[in-house]
Design a protein around this motif. Sequence first.
Motif, PDB file in Angstrom:
ATOM      1  N   ASP A   1       0.827  -1.210   0.000  1.00 52.64           N
ATOM      2  CA  ASP A   1       0.000   0.000   0.000  1.00 52.64           C
ATOM      3  C   ASP A   1       0.858   1.256   0.000  1.00 52.64           C
ATOM      4  N   ARG A   2       2.168   1.078   0.212  1.00 56.61           N
ATOM      5  CA  ARG A   2       3.083   2.229   0.216  1.00 56.61           C
ATOM      6  C   ARG A   2       4.487   1.750  -0.106  1.00 56.61           C
ATOM      7  N   VAL A   3       5.321   2.686  -0.523  1.00 59.14           N
ATOM      8  CA  VAL A   3       6.748   2.429  -0.688  1.00 59.14           C
ATOM      9  C   VAL A   3       7.477   3.366   0.265  1.00 59.14           C
ATOM     10  N   VAL A   4       8.312   2.809   1.121  1.00 56.89           N
ATOM     11  CA  VAL A   4       9.034   3.597   2.115  1.00 56.89           C
ATOM     12  C   VAL A   4      10.448   3.841   1.601  1.00 56.89           C
ATOM     13  N   VAL A   5      10.860   5.104   1.614  1.00 57.50           N
ATOM     14  CA  VAL A   5      12.150   5.514   1.053  1.00 57.50           C
ATOM     15  C   VAL A   5      12.972   6.172   2.153  1.00 57.50           C
ATOM     16  N   HIS A   6      14.247   5.762   2.254  1.00 54.12           N
ATOM     17  CA  HIS A   6      15.117   6.263   3.314  1.00 54.12           C
ATOM     18  C   HIS A   6      16.207   7.176   2.756  1.00 54.12           C
ATOM     19  N   VAL A   7      16.431   8.279   3.447  1.00 56.65           N
ATOM     20  CA  VAL A   7      17.485   9.236   3.102  1.00 56.65           C
ATOM     21  C   VAL A   7      18.837   8.623   3.478  1.00 56.65           C
ATOM     22  N   PRO A   8      19.893   8.852   2.686  1.00 56.10           N
ATOM     23  CA  PRO A   8      21.210   8.296   3.043  1.00 56.10           C
ATOM     24  C   PRO A   8      21.685   8.791   4.403  1.00 56.10           C
ATOM     25  N   GLU A   9      22.541   7.986   5.035  1.00 55.28           N
ATOM     26  CA  GLU A   9      23.086   8.374   6.334  1.00 55.28           C
ATOM     27  C   GLU A   9      23.807   9.710   6.251  1.00 55.28           C
ATOM     28  N   LYS A  10      23.814  10.405   7.383  1.00 53.01           N
ATOM     29  CA  LYS A  10      24.451  11.716   7.545  1.00 53.01           C
ATOM     30  C   LYS A  10      23.713  12.803   6.776  1.00 53.01           C
ATOM     31  N   ASN A  11      22.490  12.518   6.316  1.00 50.91           N
ATOM     32  CA  ASN A  11      21.674  13.521   5.642  1.00 50.91           C
ATOM     33  C   ASN A  11      20.291  13.588   6.273  1.00 50.91           C
ATOM     34  N   ARG A  12      19.622  14.714   6.031  1.00 46.20           N
ATOM     35  CA  ARG A  12      18.216  14.892   6.399  1.00 46.20           C
ATOM     36  C   ARG A  12      17.447  15.299   5.149  1.00 46.20           C
TER      37      ARG A  12
END
Length: 527
Positions: free
Chosen positions: A105-116
């Motif tokens: 129902d969704r795709v979860v996307v993560h920001v690279p480490e050391k970033n916001r």
Amino acid sequence: MISQVVRTFLLSFVISSVFCHDINTYNADYGVYVGELSSPESDISGQVFVVNATTLQIFNLTFSPTQQDLYFWLDTKETPTKEGVKAHTYEYGITPLGSFPEDNDRVVVHVPEKNRIDDFKSFSIYSFKTDKNYASLVLPEALKIPKSVALTTEFSGKRYSLRSGPLYVIDRRTIKVYGFTFEGNKAPKTYFYAGRGASVSYSSGVKVAIRGKDEKEISEISENYRGGKDIILELPENYDIFHIDWISVYCYKYRVNFGSVLVPTDDTLANLPPYVPSFKRNSDEKSMTRGVLKGSAERRNFTFQLGDIEHIKNYNVLLTTRTDKLIAFLLQGNLRSPKYVWHVNSVMTPDLYLMRNVTYNFNVEGGREKMIPEFYNPLYIGDDENGGYNELSENEIERVTVHSPGPIESNTGPLCLWMHNKDKSANEPDTFLDCDGWPEDVHSFAFTPNETTPSVLYYNSGNNFNMGGRIFIVDELPEDIADSAEVPYNREKWHTLALSRQRADKVNGGKATLAAVFLIILTIMIA
């Protein structure tokens, strides 16, 4: 089937109602809405929300990859460029995107480490090799990011040494308890309990799961917690922090509240991150146990060859995924796993233990045929877990330190492939080795870790992701870890086989030449 269709329809209906709000507005169920991921040149679409400082989620994503080089991409410019960075998913890690399961129902996307997320101005689906934007949106200025909240309340009670540090509300359904102390091994039938009302009561509460302990069902607190361990609570489905008034350490047997904390009723929790379901592994999926090879005095040579993993059930790849300030290590089997992985001295992706100030020889037999990507595998040693150095963006390459000598492209050799022996007899091994080229063409390089070498490195392919394993750099080899058994193979047999193939090629080449001459003569005669 009908229930799935109804579920999808209801979700789409509910999500669509969210978009009556403006960009950069908060919704307790989904996060901060930042816009539609779309492009006039493609059929890609999806509604994007910010979950927290390091996580996005996309609903109603329509995406059918038309090429192998597409990534979720974050950039400091309003249109994506090669200077941007990849954002990774559970399904594909940092490898190119493929299709997503229809029941997601969704795709979860993560920001690279050391970033916001607020370090960037755009989010897109992008090909950095062709520098093409397939769908994008511009992130709003002064982005409102949902934030976890630290409470000042703590657990404290007179029985069974109950106490804790402060509570930290991670999202609507997840609460972290710092320094939890409780003699659970002595307390009778006790659970974490949450509910509504001015005071704790049996009739208005529900049991609460401890993450990592109550994955299948909620069991009583039976461990002796001594304060050196933080625990994470997960409220059950249909409950969240906005619909409870208290959390208790509760004796279910005698209906006694050993100690409780009250949930704030003011606007302290007004902008919490939404709850994002964690990905569960299949119940029948088993973790892969890695082999071990130690660099002892008898083993100074390591030979890197390929192995076909299709016959190995539930192959798992170790990834790191960051959610807010938490590091979660996910073992899972529905990544785009490579077709082949490194087999070292015949052992599939083993952990290597190498001693400092000792020289080891690494022999490379992973293929050097650039026209066939699966069989072009330059070996390198670095501090990046996932490999694929040649497939990394400029930003990612800057973060990688390579510890093997020479250019990565030089560390290639002939192709040797471990195959599953389907038609083996009772006394034959499960696998056999098939090699192309000549054993004399094997490329080797020396590797000598020293005092400044990191304690953990990785061996990988420079051309393909997720093919390698770990290298532990130690002062002394561990005695409590056993070596894996190696499958012997005969290099003289390889040389003999190479000679026979060479003769066959000459014969077949001669036959092809005679046939070509005959066709030319025949063509002239007919003319």
